[in-house]
Scaffold this motif. Structure first.
Motif, PDB file in Angstrom:
ATOM      1  N   LEU A  55       0.842  -1.201   0.000  1.00 21.63           N
ATOM      2  CA  LEU A  55       0.000   0.000   0.000  1.00 21.63           C
ATOM      3  C   LEU A  55       0.875   1.248   0.000  1.00 21.63           C
ATOM      4  O   LEU A  55       1.738   1.407   0.875  1.00 21.63           O
ATOM      5  CB  LEU A  55      -0.885   0.043   1.244  1.00 21.63           C
ATOM      6  CG  LEU A  55      -2.223  -0.646   1.218  1.00 21.63           C
ATOM      7  CD1 LEU A  55      -2.887  -0.523   2.586  1.00 21.63           C
ATOM      8  CD2 LEU A  55      -3.131  -0.113   0.144  1.00 21.63           C
ATOM      9  N   ARG A  56       0.638   2.122  -0.941  1.00 18.04           N
ATOM     10  CA  ARG A  56       1.442   3.349  -1.026  1.00 18.04           C
ATOM     11  C   ARG A  56       0.773   4.440  -0.184  1.00 18.04           C
ATOM     12  O   ARG A  56       0.090   5.319  -0.710  1.00 18.04           O
ATOM     13  CB  ARG A  56       1.600   3.753  -2.487  1.00 18.04           C
ATOM     14  CG  ARG A  56       2.375   2.705  -3.246  1.00 18.04           C
ATOM     15  CD  ARG A  56       2.611   2.989  -4.684  1.00 18.04           C
ATOM     16  NE  ARG A  56       1.856   4.097  -5.247  1.00 18.04           N
ATOM     17  CZ  ARG A  56       1.810   4.385  -6.525  1.00 18.04           C
ATOM     18  NH1 ARG A  56       2.460   3.662  -7.397  1.00 18.04           N
ATOM     19  NH2 ARG A  56       1.103   5.400  -6.951  1.00 18.04           N
ATOM     20  N   ILE A  57       1.013   4.365   1.127  1.00 17.89           N
ATOM     21  CA  ILE A  57       0.374   5.310   2.055  1.00 17.89           C
ATOM     22  C   ILE A  57       1.387   6.080   2.902  1.00 17.89           C
ATOM     23  O   ILE A  57       1.006   6.785   3.829  1.00 17.89           O
ATOM     24  CB  ILE A  57      -0.654   4.593   2.964  1.00 17.89           C
ATOM     25  CG1 ILE A  57      -0.020   3.491   3.777  1.00 17.89           C
ATOM     26  CG2 ILE A  57      -1.819   4.084   2.129  1.00 17.89           C
ATOM     27  CD1 ILE A  57      -0.946   2.862   4.805  1.00 17.89           C
ATOM     28  N   PHE A  58       2.671   5.967   2.546  1.00 15.80           N
ATOM     29  CA  PHE A  58       3.698   6.762   3.222  1.00 15.80           C
ATOM     30  C   PHE A  58       4.156   7.854   2.272  1.00 15.80           C
ATOM     31  O   PHE A  58       4.168   7.669   1.050  1.00 15.80           O
ATOM     32  CB  PHE A  58       4.889   5.874   3.627  1.00 15.80           C
ATOM     33  CG  PHE A  58       4.562   4.926   4.740  1.00 15.80           C
ATOM     34  CD1 PHE A  58       4.742   5.295   6.062  1.00 15.80           C
ATOM     35  CD2 PHE A  58       4.034   3.669   4.461  1.00 15.80           C
ATOM     36  CE1 PHE A  58       4.412   4.432   7.089  1.00 15.80           C
ATOM     37  CE2 PHE A  58       3.708   2.794   5.484  1.00 15.80           C
ATOM     38  CZ  PHE A  58       3.901   3.171   6.798  1.00 15.80           C
ATOM     39  N   ASN A  59       4.524   8.993   2.846  1.00 13.85           N
ATOM     40  CA  ASN A  59       4.915  10.137   2.036  1.00 13.85           C
ATOM     41  C   ASN A  59       6.277   9.929   1.382  1.00 13.85           C
ATOM     42  O   ASN A  59       7.205   9.416   2.009  1.00 13.85           O
ATOM     43  CB  ASN A  59       4.961  11.408   2.883  1.00 13.85           C
ATOM     44  CG  ASN A  59       3.586  11.817   3.368  1.00 13.85           C
ATOM     45  OD1 ASN A  59       2.570  11.339   2.864  1.00 13.85           O
ATOM     46  ND2 ASN A  59       3.538  12.685   4.361  1.00 13.85           N
ATOM     47  N   ASP A  60       6.373  10.368   0.118  1.00  9.65           N
ATOM     48  CA  ASP A  60       7.667  10.379  -0.560  1.00  9.65           C
ATOM     49  C   ASP A  60       8.374  11.691  -0.228  1.00  9.65           C
ATOM     50  O   ASP A  60       7.905  12.464   0.620  1.00  9.65           O
ATOM     51  CB  ASP A  60       7.499  10.150  -2.070  1.00  9.65           C
ATOM     52  CG  ASP A  60       6.700  11.249  -2.773  1.00  9.65           C
ATOM     53  OD1 ASP A  60       6.493  12.342  -2.198  1.00  9.65           O
ATOM     54  OD2 ASP A  60       6.272  11.005  -3.926  1.00  9.65           O
ATOM     55  N   GLU A  61       9.479  11.950  -0.888  1.00  6.74           N
ATOM     56  CA  GLU A  61      10.265  13.163  -0.591  1.00  6.74           C
ATOM     57  C   GLU A  61       9.519  14.449  -0.926  1.00  6.74           C
ATOM     58  O   GLU A  61       9.869  15.526  -0.440  1.00  6.74           O
ATOM     59  CB  GLU A  61      11.623  13.122  -1.311  1.00  6.74           C
ATOM     60  CG  GLU A  61      11.569  12.938  -2.804  1.00  6.74           C
ATOM     61  CD  GLU A  61      11.359  11.500  -3.245  1.00  6.74           C
ATOM     62  OE1 GLU A  61      10.928  11.315  -4.400  1.00  6.74           O
ATOM     63  OE2 GLU A  61      11.595  10.568  -2.470  1.00  6.74           O
ATOM     64  N   GLU A  62       8.447  14.363  -1.715  1.00 10.01           N
ATOM     65  CA  GLU A  62       7.650  15.542  -2.047  1.00 10.01           C
ATOM     66  C   GLU A  62       6.403  15.657  -1.171  1.00 10.01           C
ATOM     67  O   GLU A  62       5.545  16.501  -1.411  1.00 10.01           O
ATOM     68  CB  GLU A  62       7.261  15.496  -3.521  1.00 10.01           C
ATOM     69  CG  GLU A  62       8.464  15.591  -4.438  1.00 10.01           C
ATOM     70  CD  GLU A  62       8.104  15.427  -5.902  1.00 10.01           C
ATOM     71  OE1 GLU A  62       6.920  15.577  -6.258  1.00 10.01           O
ATOM     72  OE2 GLU A  62       9.023  15.163  -6.694  1.00 10.01           O
ATOM     73  N   GLY A  63       6.279  14.772  -0.176  1.00  7.57           N
ATOM     74  CA  GLY A  63       5.149  14.832   0.740  1.00  7.57           C
ATOM     75  C   GLY A  63       3.875  14.198   0.193  1.00  7.57           C
ATOM     76  O   GLY A  63       2.793  14.428   0.725  1.00  7.57           O
ATOM     77  N   ILE A  64       3.999  13.397  -0.853  1.00  9.87           N
ATOM     78  CA  ILE A  64       2.841  12.738  -1.468  1.00  9.87           C
ATOM     79  C   ILE A  64       2.830  11.272  -1.043  1.00  9.87           C
ATOM     80  O   ILE A  64       3.870  10.612  -1.044  1.00  9.87           O
ATOM     81  CB  ILE A  64       2.903  12.855  -2.999  1.00  9.87           C
ATOM     82  CG1 ILE A  64       2.835  14.339  -3.398  1.00  9.87           C
ATOM     83  CG2 ILE A  64       1.786  12.059  -3.671  1.00  9.87           C
ATOM     84  CD1 ILE A  64       3.112  14.610  -4.835  1.00  9.87           C
TER      85      ILE A  64
END
Length: 150
Positions: free
Chosen positions: A52-61
């Motif tokens: 699940l992609r529910i953690f923020n990436d380096e851009e806060g998404i």
């Protein structure tokens, strides 16, 4: 099989005042099991949760998974996820699997999730009176029911 997945900055489980699980960045997973659940449900659900992609990436998404952030996890059995509140005000737990069915499936879920993550997953204790503390990050809370996967 129903799971409530909460993205946490920290979470812990205590039983009789003793901390039995403690994590920082990761997921707190509350897991409810019914008699009809199978190994197929476990395989599908563990893979789904780990990715699940529910953690923020380096851009806060929200674009990274538990695997991507090398996060930790706690899995807690929770039969009350299958409560029926259709009649009256007292929930019925008739749909929740009894321990002879639920315990092996719960243990299999934990083992399969460890395989998906490539590391140890912390747990509560099946059937124990647990105190769960968490700092929900976001807040992000996702509910997944394997009966809705198709």
């Amino acid at each position: 099989m129903k799971a409530v997945i909460q993205r946490v900055s920290k979470a812990s489980v205590s039983i009789e005042g003793k901390k039995v699980a403690n994590i920082h960045q990761g997921l707190l997973i509350l897991l409810g099991i019914v008699d009809e659940d199978t190994q197929e449900d476990i395989t599908w659900l563990t893979k789904k949760i780990a990715n699940l992609r529910i953690f923020n990436d380096e851009e806060g998404i929200m674009n990274t998974s538990l695997l991507d952030v090398n996060g930790e996890a706690i899995v807690v059995s929770q039969f009350t996820l299958h409560a029926s509140t259709k009649k009256g005000n007292r929930p019925s737990y008739i749909k929740a699997a009894k321990p002879d069915v639920a315990i092996p499936l719960y243990e299999s879920f934990v083992q399969q999730f460890e395989v998906e993550l490539g590391k140890k997953v912390q747990t509560g204790e099946f059937g124990a009176d647990m105190k769960v503390e968490l700092l929900n990050d976001g807040p992000v809370t996702i509910i997944i029911d394997t009966k809705d996967k198709v």
